[in-house]
Write a protein that holds these residues in place. Structure first.
Motif, PDB file in Angstrom:
ATOM      1  N   ASP A   1       0.822  -1.203   0.000  1.00  0.00           N
ATOM      2  CA  ASP A   1       0.000   0.000   0.000  1.00  0.00           C
ATOM      3  C   ASP A   1       0.861   1.261   0.000  1.00  0.00           C
ATOM      4  O   ASP A   1       1.420   1.637   1.026  1.00  0.00           O
ATOM      5  CB  ASP A   1      -0.921  -0.023   1.219  1.00  0.00           C
ATOM      6  N   ARG A   2       1.005   1.876  -1.149  1.00  0.00           N
ATOM      7  CA  ARG A   2       1.767   3.123  -1.348  1.00  0.00           C
ATOM      8  C   ARG A   2       3.252   3.020  -1.009  1.00  0.00           C
ATOM      9  O   ARG A   2       3.906   4.027  -0.743  1.00  0.00           O
ATOM     10  CB  ARG A   2       1.143   4.252  -0.549  1.00  0.00           C
ATOM     11  N   SER A   3       3.801   1.830  -0.983  1.00  0.00           N
ATOM     12  CA  SER A   3       5.222   1.698  -0.721  1.00  0.00           C
ATOM     13  C   SER A   3       5.757   0.453  -1.422  1.00  0.00           C
ATOM     14  O   SER A   3       4.999  -0.429  -1.806  1.00  0.00           O
ATOM     15  CB  SER A   3       5.508   1.611   0.784  1.00  0.00           C
ATOM     16  N   VAL A   4       7.046   0.404  -1.572  1.00  0.00           N
ATOM     17  CA  VAL A   4       7.728  -0.738  -2.159  1.00  0.00           C
ATOM     18  C   VAL A   4       8.735  -1.236  -1.141  1.00  0.00           C
ATOM     19  O   VAL A   4       9.486  -0.443  -0.561  1.00  0.00           O
ATOM     20  CB  VAL A   4       8.442  -0.348  -3.478  1.00  0.00           C
ATOM     21  N   ARG A   5       8.729  -2.545  -0.891  1.00  0.00           N
ATOM     22  CA  ARG A   5       9.712  -3.129   0.025  1.00  0.00           C
ATOM     23  C   ARG A   5      10.559  -4.109  -0.752  1.00  0.00           C
ATOM     24  O   ARG A   5      10.060  -4.899  -1.544  1.00  0.00           O
ATOM     25  CB  ARG A   5       9.029  -3.856   1.177  1.00  0.00           C
ATOM     26  N   VAL A   6      11.858  -4.050  -0.521  1.00  0.00           N
ATOM     27  CA  VAL A   6      12.808  -4.957  -1.143  1.00  0.00           C
ATOM     28  C   VAL A   6      13.461  -5.745  -0.007  1.00  0.00           C
ATOM     29  O   VAL A   6      14.108  -5.173   0.859  1.00  0.00           O
ATOM     30  CB  VAL A   6      13.876  -4.187  -1.954  1.00  0.00           C
ATOM     31  N   LEU A   7      13.270  -7.069  -0.036  1.00  0.00           N
ATOM     32  CA  LEU A   7      13.732  -7.930   1.050  1.00  0.00           C
ATOM     33  C   LEU A   7      14.637  -9.019   0.509  1.00  0.00           C
ATOM     34  O   LEU A   7      14.316  -9.652  -0.496  1.00  0.00           O
ATOM     35  CB  LEU A   7      12.537  -8.582   1.761  1.00  0.00           C
ATOM     36  N   ALA A   8      15.763  -9.239   1.174  1.00  0.00           N
ATOM     37  CA  ALA A   8      16.655 -10.341   0.831  1.00  0.00           C
ATOM     38  C   ALA A   8      16.355 -11.490   1.781  1.00  0.00           C
ATOM     39  O   ALA A   8      16.389 -11.330   3.004  1.00  0.00           O
ATOM     40  CB  ALA A   8      18.111  -9.913   0.959  1.00  0.00           C
ATOM     41  N   VAL A   9      16.053 -12.648   1.233  1.00  0.00           N
ATOM     42  CA  VAL A   9      15.716 -13.821   2.038  1.00  0.00           C
ATOM     43  C   VAL A   9      16.980 -14.315   2.736  1.00  0.00           C
ATOM     44  O   VAL A   9      17.986 -14.586   2.083  1.00  0.00           O
ATOM     45  CB  VAL A   9      15.122 -14.939   1.159  1.00  0.00           C
ATOM     46  N   GLN A  10      16.907 -14.437   4.065  1.00  0.00           N
ATOM     47  CA  GLN A  10      18.062 -14.909   4.819  1.00  0.00           C
ATOM     48  C   GLN A  10      17.821 -16.238   5.512  1.00  0.00           C
ATOM     49  O   GLN A  10      18.766 -16.897   5.912  1.00  0.00           O
ATOM     50  CB  GLN A  10      18.483 -13.870   5.848  1.00  0.00           C
ATOM     51  N   GLY A  11      16.573 -16.615   5.695  1.00  0.00           N
ATOM     52  CA  GLY A  11      16.295 -17.864   6.378  1.00  0.00           C
ATOM     53  C   GLY A  11      14.840 -18.256   6.258  1.00  0.00           C
ATOM     54  O   GLY A  11      14.038 -17.568   5.621  1.00  0.00           O
ATOM     55  N   PHE A  12      14.517 -19.375   6.912  1.00  0.00           N
ATOM     56  CA  PHE A  12      13.176 -19.932   6.854  1.00  0.00           C
ATOM     57  C   PHE A  12      12.771 -20.371   8.257  1.00  0.00           C
ATOM     58  O   PHE A  12      13.603 -20.514   9.140  1.00  0.00           O
ATOM     59  CB  PHE A  12      13.124 -21.126   5.895  1.00  0.00           C
ATOM     60  N   SER A  13      11.480 -20.609   8.410  1.00  0.00           N
ATOM     61  CA  SER A  13      10.959 -21.031   9.693  1.00  0.00           C
ATOM     62  C   SER A  13       9.907 -22.112   9.468  1.00  0.00           C
ATOM     63  O   SER A  13       9.182 -22.077   8.472  1.00  0.00           O
ATOM     64  CB  SER A  13      10.334 -19.835  10.412  1.00  0.00           C
ATOM     65  N   GLU A  14       9.845 -23.062  10.375  1.00  0.00           N
ATOM     66  CA  GLU A  14       8.840 -24.109  10.289  1.00  0.00           C
ATOM     67  C   GLU A  14       7.466 -23.577  10.674  1.00  0.00           C
ATOM     68  O   GLU A  14       6.456 -24.040  10.182  1.00  0.00           O
ATOM     69  CB  GLU A  14       9.206 -25.271  11.215  1.00  0.00           C
ATOM     70  N   ARG A  15       7.446 -22.603  11.602  1.00  0.00           N
ATOM     71  CA  ARG A  15       6.181 -22.026  12.038  1.00  0.00           C
ATOM     72  C   ARG A  15       6.339 -20.541  12.281  1.00  0.00           C
ATOM     73  O   ARG A  15       7.452 -20.043  12.425  1.00  0.00           O
ATOM     74  CB  ARG A  15       5.637 -22.713  13.279  1.00  0.00           C
ATOM     75  N   ARG A  16       5.219 -19.854  12.329  1.00  0.00           N
ATOM     76  CA  ARG A  16       5.235 -18.401  12.484  1.00  0.00           C
ATOM     77  C   ARG A  16       5.538 -18.043  13.934  1.00  0.00           C
ATOM     78  O   ARG A  16       4.876 -18.504  14.850  1.00  0.00           O
ATOM     79  CB  ARG A  16       3.880 -17.833  12.069  1.00  0.00           C
ATOM     80  N   GLY A  17       6.537 -17.204  14.120  1.00  0.00           N
ATOM     81  CA  GLY A  17       6.910 -16.777  15.462  1.00  0.00           C
ATOM     82  C   GLY A  17       6.535 -15.328  15.691  1.00  0.00           C
ATOM     83  O   GLY A  17       5.690 -14.760  15.002  1.00  0.00           O
ATOM     84  N   GLY A  18       7.179 -14.737  16.648  1.00  0.00           N
ATOM     85  CA  GLY A  18       6.924 -13.340  16.980  1.00  0.00           C
ATOM     86  C   GLY A  18       7.553 -12.390  15.975  1.00  0.00           C
ATOM     87  O   GLY A  18       8.228 -12.810  15.026  1.00  0.00           O
TER      88      GLY A  18
END
Length: 104
Positions: free
Chosen positions: A56-73
């Motif tokens: 929404d009205r912005s662009v985010r550029v993210l570099a993937v650094q890792g993965f998770s088995e489940r959603r955390g905080g």
């Protein structure tokens, strides 16, 4: 784990509120993976990939650094990526940054 579906990764990284929101974002064409439009939520991301999101009205550029088995905080979600978006938040700066990375 060396790869994960883009919709799951976006949800685990807390970029979106729900996994269905992540799938809708990808299907609407608002996500790019390494400069190419990702249209399937099942598209796999790997460590080192660059995900560009038109939010929404912005662009985010993210570099993937890792993965998770489940959603955390929130802190666990931020550990999954490195934000490459410029600190000024300018769309033009974010687009030019991505363009330079893709053009190489």
């Amino acid at each position: 784990m060396d790869r994960q579906r883009i919709d799951k990764w976006l949800w685990h990284a807390r970029v979106v509120r729900s996994r269905s929101d992540a799938a809708a974002l990808v299907e609407a064409g608002h996500a790019r993976l390494n400069g190419q439009r990702a249209l399937e939520p099942s598209r796999l991301v790997r460590a080192g990939d660059v995900v560009t999101l038109a939010l929404d009205r912005s662009v985010r550029v993210l570099a993937v650094q890792g993965f998770s088995e489940r959603r955390g905080g929130p802190a666990a979600g931020r550990a999954l990526y490195r934000d490459l978006t410029t600190s000024s938040g300018s769309k033009a700066c974010a687009f030019s940054c991505v363009w330079r990375m893709v053009s190489r």
